[in-house]
Design an enzyme around this catalytic site. Structure first.
Site, short mmCIF file in Angstrom:
data_model
loop_
_atom_site.label_atom_id
_atom_site.label_comp_id
_atom_site.label_asym_id
_atom_site.label_seq_id
_atom_site.Cartn_x
_atom_site.Cartn_y
_atom_site.Cartn_z
N GLY A 46 45.82 36.79 35.57
CA GLY A 46 45.07 37.28 34.40
C GLY A 46 45.80 37.20 33.08
O GLY A 46 45.17 37.11 32.03
N ASP A 101 47.52 41.50 31.91
CA ASP A 101 46.18 41.49 31.31
C ASP A 101 45.65 42.91 31.11
O ASP A 101 45.14 43.26 30.06
CB ASP A 101 45.20 40.65 32.16
CG ASP A 101 45.21 41.04 33.65
OD1 ASP A 101 45.99 41.93 34.05
OD2 ASP A 101 44.43 40.43 34.40
N ASP A 104 45.66 49.51 35.03
CA ASP A 104 44.65 50.45 35.54
C ASP A 104 45.41 51.64 36.15
O ASP A 104 45.76 52.58 35.46
CB ASP A 104 43.77 49.72 36.55
CG ASP A 104 42.69 50.59 37.14
OD1 ASP A 104 42.30 51.58 36.49
OD2 ASP A 104 42.21 50.31 38.26
N VAL A 154 36.22 45.27 33.57
CA VAL A 154 36.05 44.27 32.51
C VAL A 154 36.37 42.86 33.00
O VAL A 154 37.18 42.68 33.91
CB VAL A 154 36.92 44.60 31.26
CG1 VAL A 154 36.35 45.78 30.51
CG2 VAL A 154 38.38 44.85 31.64
N ASP A 160 39.14 38.64 35.84
CA ASP A 160 38.10 38.10 36.74
C ASP A 160 37.28 39.19 37.41
O ASP A 160 37.70 40.35 37.51
CB ASP A 160 38.76 37.27 37.85
CG ASP A 160 39.45 38.15 38.89
OD1 ASP A 160 40.30 38.98 38.48
OD2 ASP A 160 39.12 38.05 40.09
N ARG A 166 36.90 34.26 34.40
CA ARG A 166 38.13 34.34 33.60
C ARG A 166 38.00 33.56 32.30
O ARG A 166 38.67 33.85 31.32
CB ARG A 166 39.31 33.75 34.38
CG ARG A 166 39.76 34.55 35.58
CD ARG A 166 41.07 33.98 36.11
NE ARG A 166 41.36 34.41 37.47
CZ ARG A 166 41.99 35.53 37.79
NH1 ARG A 166 42.37 36.36 36.85
NH2 ARG A 166 42.22 35.84 39.04
#
Ligand code: IMP
Length: 175
Positions: A46, A101, A104, A154, A160, A166
């Site tokens: 990502g 990227d 979380d 997202v 992705d 992507r």
């Protein structure tokens, strides 16, 4: 012709906002590392769009490398993360910036940070284009963040959903 956006995707950040923010981060990082050489480590997959845009905004000599980790998803409670691709180059005595990227739970980057710290780097900093703090499980000090986002999954700009989407230039939230 471009890939059409599914109806349940809602625009969160458009490509102009993204470009503006990457350029700001580029200026900030260039100022912080002035006079030094920076080695960027991009977490696959990502982070590659952010990497490609960010390095072109830097006014420093910069090198980069990639690493890949297994996803803990599905075994989330264990927090198990493992390198599936290690670095090509030695990072001892180098100024290292890891770029991701999105953060979380923080488990992935936390694991990477602990591992890289054992390799005698001159300095280690963490950057993530997106930060979604709602489900954070570990304390992480991010040095550079593009945007703090609300609690939605997202896609786009490298992110992705089931390995797809992507390539969208904008970032969308999936409802
Ligand atoms: P963490 O270990 O929970 O912080 O998860 C970080 C990794 O999970 C990111 O590098 C992404 O690969 C993936 N991920 C987490 N949230 C999303 C999302 O909303 N969209 C796409 N990938 C995500």
């Amino acid at each position: 012709m471009t890939l059409s956006v599914p109806r349940h995707f809602r625009l969160l950040l458009d490509e102009n906002e993204i470009a503006r923010r990457v350029s700001e981060l580029g200026r900030e990082i260039s100022a912080d590392y002035e006079g030094k050489e920076l080695h960027i480590i991009c977490v696959l997959k990502g982070g590659v769009y952010f990497l490609a845009d960010l390095v072109r905004e830097l006014t420093l000599p910069v090198t980069f490398d990639f690493l890949s980790v297994s996803s803990y998803r599905g075994t989330e409670s264990s927090g198990v993360v493992r390198f599936t691709k290690d670095l090509d180059e030695d990072i001892e005595s180098r100024h290292v910036l890891v770029i991701e990227d999105i953060i979380d739970t923080g488990l992935t980057l936390h694991y990477i940070e602990r591992n890289l710290k054992t390799r005698k780097v001159a300095s280690l900093a963490l950057a993530s284009f997106l930060d979604r703090p709602h489900r954070r499980k570990v304390d992480l000090e991010l040095d550079y963040v593009g945007f703090v986002i609300p609690d939605h999954y997202v896609v786009g700009y490298g992110l992705d959903f089931e390995h797809k989407y992507r390539q969208f230039k904008d970032i969308y939230a999936i409802n």
